[in-house]
Design an enzyme around this catalytic site. Sequence first.
Site, PDB file in Angstrom:
ATOM      1  N   ASP A   1     -16.691  87.580 -27.209  1.00  9.87           N
ATOM      2  CA  ASP A   1     -18.204  88.213 -27.247  1.00  9.87           C
ATOM      3  C   ASP A   1     -18.575  88.996 -28.511  1.00  9.87           C
ATOM      4  OD1 ASP A   1     -20.738  89.687 -26.594  1.00  9.87           O
ATOM      5  OD2 ASP A   1     -20.206  89.127 -24.618  1.00  9.87           O
TER       6      ASP A   1
ATOM      7  N   ASP B   1      -7.544  83.496 -24.938  1.00  7.46           N
ATOM      8  CA  ASP B   1      -8.632  84.447 -23.923  1.00  7.46           C
ATOM      9  C   ASP B   1      -9.547  83.468 -23.585  1.00  7.46           C
ATOM     10  OD1 ASP B   1      -9.493  86.635 -22.700  1.00  7.46           O
ATOM     11  OD2 ASP B   1      -9.706  87.845 -24.545  1.00  7.46           O
ATOM     12  N   ASP B   2     -10.272  83.984 -22.480  1.00  3.74           N
ATOM     13  CA  ASP B   2     -11.499  83.098 -21.792  1.00  3.74           C
ATOM     14  C   ASP B   2     -12.839  82.997 -22.920  1.00  3.74           C
ATOM     15  OD1 ASP B   2     -12.088  85.802 -21.644  1.00  3.74           O
ATOM     16  OD2 ASP B   2     -12.327  85.586 -19.275  1.00  3.74           O
TER      17      ASP B   2
END
Length: 175
Positions: free
Chosen positions: A113, A109-110
């Site tokens: 968070d 995934d980028d």
Amino acid sequence: MAGEAPELNAQEKAGKAFPVSWDQFHRDCRALTWRLNEVGPFHAVIAITRGGLVPAAIVARELGVRVIDTVCIASYDHNKQGELQVLKGISEAAMKLGNGTGKGLLIVDDLVDTGKTGRMVREMLPDAHFATVYAKPMGRPLVDTFITEVSQDTWIFFPWDTALSYHPPLRDGAA
Ligand SMILES: O=P(O)(O)OC[C@H]1O[C@H](OP(=O)(O)OP(=O)(O)O)[C@H](O)[C@@H]1O
Ligand SMILES: O=c1[nH]c(=O)c2nc[nH]c2[nH]1
Ligand SMILES: [Mg+2]
């Protein structure tokens, strides 16, 4: 109601901006692959869409992995997190390659968070290796390999979400 403060979205709450250019993102993905190369080999890459598609393509290219699957999860509507929705699960073929538990699979995934998205995918593939390019402190414990940590109060601006525009001088109050 009059006088009530407007609800802030995640980006406004974050306060600090961390803009990432295409060049920087490509460099960071390559750096991530250097680390992953020591962990693999991997049978397949599982991209968490949509943000994970871009790093997954770069990482898979560098690692020589040809099998790429997606798990499609939506949570942020622009910059406000809502309920997580699995729009498409992991394919049967990819599940088989990971022996049903994700062993030998690489989830990409980028960023992490709050960690909600990553946690959901980890539950689907508990033995997979989870890599992200960027990590914030709340999500960091979920990730096996990442490149850059930014503070929780930072919003990362990805190149596919942004465009070049005029920026006023600092002297005139620009952040
Ligand atoms: O750790 P969390 O708080 O769960 O946030 C991280 C997730 O949020 C973003 O995806 P988003 O839901 O915005 O969808 P997108 O990838 O399609 O842009 C990002 O690409 C991660 O997948
Ligand atoms: O573009 C984004 N930047 C972020 O920092 C972030 N956190 C969750 N989802 C996000 N999307
Ligand atoms: Mg995403």
